[in-house]
Enzyme design. Structure first.
Site, PDB file in Angstrom:
ATOM      1  N   TYR B 110      13.801  -7.572  -7.898  1.00  0.00           N
ATOM      2  CA  TYR B 110      13.670  -6.115  -7.822  1.00  0.00           C
ATOM      3  C   TYR B 110      14.798  -5.505  -8.635  1.00  0.00           C
ATOM      4  O   TYR B 110      15.960  -5.935  -8.530  1.00  0.00           O
ATOM      5  CB  TYR B 110      13.769  -5.633  -6.376  1.00  0.00           C
ATOM      6  CG  TYR B 110      13.799  -4.116  -6.268  1.00  0.00           C
ATOM      7  CD1 TYR B 110      12.620  -3.403  -6.096  1.00  0.00           C
ATOM      8  CD2 TYR B 110      14.997  -3.416  -6.378  1.00  0.00           C
ATOM      9  CE1 TYR B 110      12.634  -2.021  -6.027  1.00  0.00           C
ATOM     10  CE2 TYR B 110      15.015  -2.034  -6.312  1.00  0.00           C
ATOM     11  CZ  TYR B 110      13.837  -1.337  -6.141  1.00  0.00           C
ATOM     12  OH  TYR B 110      13.848   0.023  -6.085  1.00  0.00           O
ATOM     13  N   GLU B 198      12.067   2.214 -11.930  1.00  0.00           N
ATOM     14  CA  GLU B 198      11.942   1.076 -11.021  1.00  0.00           C
ATOM     15  C   GLU B 198      11.041   0.006 -11.607  1.00  0.00           C
ATOM     16  O   GLU B 198       9.965   0.311 -12.131  1.00  0.00           O
ATOM     17  CB  GLU B 198      11.370   1.551  -9.680  1.00  0.00           C
ATOM     18  CG  GLU B 198      11.350   0.467  -8.612  1.00  0.00           C
ATOM     19  CD  GLU B 198      10.727   0.968  -7.307  1.00  0.00           C
ATOM     20  OE1 GLU B 198       9.563   1.437  -7.328  1.00  0.00           O
ATOM     21  OE2 GLU B 198      11.404   0.885  -6.273  1.00  0.00           O
TER      22      GLU B 198
END
Lengths: 299, 385
Positions: B110, B198
């Site tokens: 992530y 993101e």
């Protein structure tokens, strides 16, 4: 006494020659504020509203003795205008401008922190705010002066018109205000609730504080912690945005519930747990403060 | 402004962040064969392009091994209404799908950059646990999240990117690739004035790192620096919200029955809350702004009344710089142009309030006056019943 502004404050207005700058500078002068200079690059040497105009903030500070800057520079250049104040050693910067890119404010915050580290006491209020007023003494902002009354309550708020609502109610109750500070509705601001609460706590003229917060971020939660640990004066809180949907920006760039944080519920909870009186109904703010201060003689 | 996945990935591409081979975005099945061809040989992934997380679980992302499977997948997704934990109301209708080549996933990470209010600057967030929603990860495994404050001028220095690679246990032979992605992500965040960038997941494949999904939010205040993005049609806005934006009004549609017109964002929120406290539900958020004139007031009325759910309108103005008599004139002017089909409650306070009230009283129009906000909210709730 009061905080931030007094009769002695010497104000320069950045972009005094613009439409907004001219209108509000005139209003401030009529209120009695001591505006000593204006700054508009390229218009140095002119006289506007009876005040000398300078090309740079540095000149206005040195030649007119200004220690407060009121910023009406449009958003694309506003952060640069604030940086110029920091560079020139202005003690208090009040930035009214709405719509400054957040990254620009991140850079401004670093400059402010660096100035502090180097020992320069500079403070910024705003952006995206109505400004600061010490009723009866000095107004540096766009708020309607006549609803204020010199008095006992300090008010600090993230919103303009909500502040007027609280001011109006405390005036109606005969309490008046020591100083009213709009810290602004952006995600990154020059001063936080905590910064202003700290000043109100030390100010002998302030007997109680009204803090008007809204959804988004955690400035109210931080203020609640400060109150619990360091404050003796009563604080009354109101949090706007109880009925706002998550994920949407409610007008103010900073008013948004993201990933389940910054909710109305969490803020009210934090304030209550710290012992702050939370007012549910916007119309009850003045009455709540009056009830607490009843029987206490004004300082 | 939130960008769709394919728009986000286009920015990734421009900043040198590797993404899967793209077949492009299609709106109909007819365009599918060409898209599959562009994306290379299968398998392929068909992905609904809507602004909401949780698409996979809701059936908005499908893997296809053959063109026939791809056709079935695209047919089921195009036109579907996607309901995920992030959508509101009835969900989001899918108008377009992204066709991409599949990837051989060895590992999922992530990686994101957010604008962090506390540190007053960008914050890089990383985790070895990719694929999971970061809010859930933060709640369940907070120790698995790494945070690094970023200097908005300097960006991400190489040593810091390298350190991050070690912390995430990226194998030495892939560290350089990881650092390139992390630095490019920070660069993208700063250059394009983002509020969020993101990549979840960032996957390791035999060919190196790939941004399998992408999400970008641009700071609305900075759109003047990015005209190419400012021109874009914002899919998040409803038709009415789009009209309001064109008229320079700050308007957000909600699901209640009381239309609101207020000056100031905070007071507009406070007015909605007061309506809720009085037992009603606001139909919208609307800030007419500090420069409200007759024209803006008329526009605001038109937009509020276009919402068929509206059963009463509440006008709440605290005149500061905006003068109440001017607002009153605006209301009367608007009523001349807009047919008012529901009760109207007006609360005026502040600058020139007496003049404003007088104007409304003299005009003999059907307006319910209120002396304060609580009174106004109760009257509006009553009128909407």
């Amino acid at each position: 006494m009061s905080i931030l502004l007094s009769r002695e404050s010497r104000i320069l207005v950045q972009n005094i020659t613009g439409g907004t700058g001219t209108f509000h500078s005139r209003q401030c002068i009529e209120y009695g504020s001591n505006i000593v200079a204006g700054v508009t690059p390229g218009r140095g040497g002119e006289v506007h509203l009876g005040r000398p105009v300078f090309n740079t903030v540095g000149e206005a500070v040195r030649q007119a003795g200004a220690d407060v800057s009121l910023v009406f520079v449009p958003a694309p250049a506003a952060a640069d205008a604030v940086l110029e104040c920091v560079d020139a050693g202005v003690a208090l910067i009040v930035c009214i401008t709405e719509g400054i890119p957040v990254l620009d404010m991140a850079r401004v915050k670093r400059a402010l922190a660096a100035a502090h580290k180097a020992g320069f006491g500079v403070r910024m209020i705003g952006p995206n705010c109505p400004g600061v007023i010490t009723p009866g003494a000095c107004k540096a902002g766009i708020m309607p002066g006549y609803i204020h009354q010199a008095g006992r309550v300090g008010i600090v708020s993230r919103s303009g018109t909500l502040t007027y609502e609280a001011v109006y109610q405390t005036t109606q109750q005969g309490l008046g205000q020591s100083t009213v500070v709009g810290i602004g509705g952006d995600p990154i601001s020059g001063s936080s609730f905590t910064d202003i609460l700290e000043l109100f706590e030390k100010d002998p003229a302030t007997e109680a504080v009204v803090m008007i917060g809204e959804i988004g971020g955690s400035a109210e939660e931080d203020a609640a912690r400060f109150y619990r640990e360091r404050m003796s004066k009563p604080v009354f809180g109101f949090i706007a945005g109880r009925s706002a949907p998550p994920g949407r920006r409610m007008g103010h760039a900073g008013a948004i519930v993201e990933g389940g944080s910054g909710t109305h519920e969490s803020k009210v909870k934090a304030l209550r747990e710290a012992g702050i009186t939370v007012v549910e109904n916007l119309g009850d703010i003045g009455a709540a403060v009056a009830k607490r201060l009843a029987g206490k003689a004004a300082v | 402004m939130k960008l769709l996945e394919y728009e986000s990935k286009e920015l990734f591409r421009q900043h040198g962040i590797p993404v899967p081979p793209s077949g492009g975005v299609i709106k109909s099945l007819a365009a599918l064969p060409a898209a599959l061809k562009r994306a290379g040989k299968g398998p392929w992934v068909i992905k609904a392009q809507v602004l909401a997380g949780g698409r996979g679980k809701a059936g908005g992302i499908k893997l296809a091994k053959t063109p026939a499977e791809a056709r079935l997948a695209a047919r089921s997704i195009l036109g579907m209404t996607l309901v995920t934990h992030q959508t509101r109301g009835q969900g989001l209708k899918v108008h377009e799908v992204l066709v991409e080549g599949g990837a051989k996933i060895q590992r999922e990470l992530y990686l994101s950059v957010v604008m962090d209010r506390k540190s007053a600057g960008p914050m890089l967030i990383a985790s070895a646990e990719g694929g999971m929603e970061i809010e859930r990860l933060a709640a369940e495994k907070p120790e698995a999240i790494l945070r690094l404050a970023i200097d908005p001028v300097a960006g991400l220095p190489s040593f810091a990117a390298r350190r991050l690679a070690f912390q995430l246990k990226v194998a030495p032979e892939h560290a350089a690739g990881f650092c390139r992605v992390a630095q490019a992500l920070v660069e993208l965040f700063i250059r394009r004035d983002c509020g969020l960038v993101e990549v979840n997941p960032l996957v390791l494949t035999p060919k190196g790192f790939l941004a399998l999904d992408g999400k970008v939010v641009i700071d609305d205040n900075a759109l003047f620096r990015h005209p190419e993005l400012a021109r874009r049609r914002d899919p998040e806005l409803s038709a009415l919200e789009r009209q309001a934006k064109a008229a320079d009004l700050s308007y957000i549609a909600l699901d209640g029955t009381i239309g609101c017109m207020v000056n100031g964002a905070g007071l507009a929120m406070g007015t909605m809350d007061t309506i809720a406290l009085a037992g009603g539900r606001p139909a919208n958020f609307l800030d007419v702004g500090g420069a409200a004139d007759e024209n803006r007031v008329t526009k605001a009325f038109q937009i509020i009344l276009k919402d068929p759910k509206v059963k009463a309108v509440l006008v709440n103005i605290f005149g500061g710089i905006v003068k109440c008599d001017m607002i009153a004139a605006g209301i009367l002017g608007a009523l001349g142009k807009v047919k008012l089909r529901v009760p109207l409650v007006v609360r005026l306070q502040g600058t020139n309030v007496e003049k404003g009230r007088e104007l409304l009283a003299k005009a003999k129009v059907d307006i319910v006056s209120a002396h304060d906000l609580w009174d106004a909210a109760k009257k509006a709730v009553e009128a909407a019943r």
